[in-house]
Write an enzyme that holds these catalytic residues in place. Structure first.
Site, mmCIF file in Angstrom:
data_model
loop_
_atom_site.group_PDB
_atom_site.id
_atom_site.type_symbol
_atom_site.label_atom_id
_atom_site.label_comp_id
_atom_site.label_asym_id
_atom_site.label_seq_id
_atom_site.Cartn_x
_atom_site.Cartn_y
_atom_site.Cartn_z
ATOM 1 N N THR A 16 0.817 -1.214 0.000
ATOM 2 C CA THR A 16 0.000 0.000 0.000
ATOM 3 C C THR A 16 0.847 1.259 0.000
ATOM 4 O O THR A 16 0.461 2.273 -0.591
ATOM 5 C CB THR A 16 -0.940 -0.002 1.218
ATOM 6 N N THR A 96 1.123 -4.458 4.215
ATOM 7 C CA THR A 96 0.816 -4.774 5.610
ATOM 8 C C THR A 96 0.209 -6.162 5.825
ATOM 9 O O THR A 96 0.238 -6.670 6.944
ATOM 10 C CB THR A 96 -0.146 -3.730 6.201
ATOM 11 N N ASP A 97 -0.322 -6.793 4.775
ATOM 12 C CA ASP A 97 -0.995 -8.083 4.980
ATOM 13 C C ASP A 97 -0.054 -9.152 5.522
ATOM 14 O O ASP A 97 -0.445 -9.967 6.359
ATOM 15 C CB ASP A 97 -1.631 -8.568 3.680
#
Length: 234
Positions: A16, A96-97
């Site tokens: 992101t 971030t996942d």
């Protein structure tokens, strides 16, 4: 003559923090891994006043697509940068996942006391009030700090410094998503000042028996995570 700035290697993997959307108000449905590492660096005013930067584009993916192959590339590049006596620390930009998984892996296998900091964002680079630029600036500040030496792999977002062993993502959209439940953060970056209040005492980096030989070109053993829930089947 002024003192030379620290030299920090920034290794970009996408996510992101490198995401783009069709409008500045769009914070879901954007495309992660769209901006280059140079695009990201250009979005951070004052970064060149903090450190001398070396940038490497290792990958440009959404971190849900992280694989053993990309991990291997990242580990090899990180080891190369850490072995360079001219490099003072490494910052890795990441989606971030799976950020916490990468952080924990690196915390187990990298053999260096130099600061290693992983950073991401919850809003894409094109968003109003994008959090990526400040997160990256704080990550670089943390990597520049002598206080970060020997602390293991660190995760910096939302002005907080977390240990790789403890941190987890707790929310799919909130900028304050990363937390270290029960054990708490290691420190903060406040007004540009890096402060630690505690450190992980569990073995990490140079103290573990694991090495990057784990990533020897073959896939790591698959370990599924199974949640128990009402009305589950076999």
């Amino acid at each position: 003559m002024s003192a030379a700035l620290p030299r920090i290697a920034i290794l970009a993997t996408g996510g992101t923090i490198a995401g783009k959307a069709s409008s500045a108000s769009q914070t879901v449905g954007y495309k992660p891994g769209s901006a280059s590492v140079q695009d990201i660096l250009d979005s951070v005013p004052g970064l060149s006043d903090v450190a001398e930067i070396t940038a490497v584009q290792v990958a440009n993916i959404g971190s849900e697509d992280m694989t053993d192959h990309i991990w291997t590339k990242l580990v090899r590049e990180t080891e190369k940068q850490l072995a360079d006596p001219e490099i003072d620390g490494v910052v890795i930009t990441h989606g971030t996942d799976t950020l916490e998984e990468t952080a924990f892996l690196l915390n187990l296998i990298l053999k260096s006391d130099k600061p290693i900091v992983i950073v991401g964002s919850m809003r894409p680079a094109t968003s109003i009030s994008a959090d990526g630029p400040m997160n990256l600036l704080n990550a670089v500040r943390t990597a520049c700090s002598e206080k970060s030496v020997g602390k293991g792999v660190l995760v910096v977002l939302n002005d907080e410094i977390h240990g790789a062993r403890d941190v987890t993502k707790t929310n799919t959209t909130n900028c304050a998503t990363f937390a270290s439940p029960r054990l708490g953060v290691l420190g903060f970056v406040t007004g540009g000042i890096v402060d630690f209040y505690k450190a992980s005492v569990k073995p990490h980096t140079t103290q573990t028996q694991f090495t990057s030989a784990l990533l020897n070109g073959s896939d790591l053993p698959l370990t599924d995570i199974i949640y128990a829930h009402a009305n589950e089947d076999s």
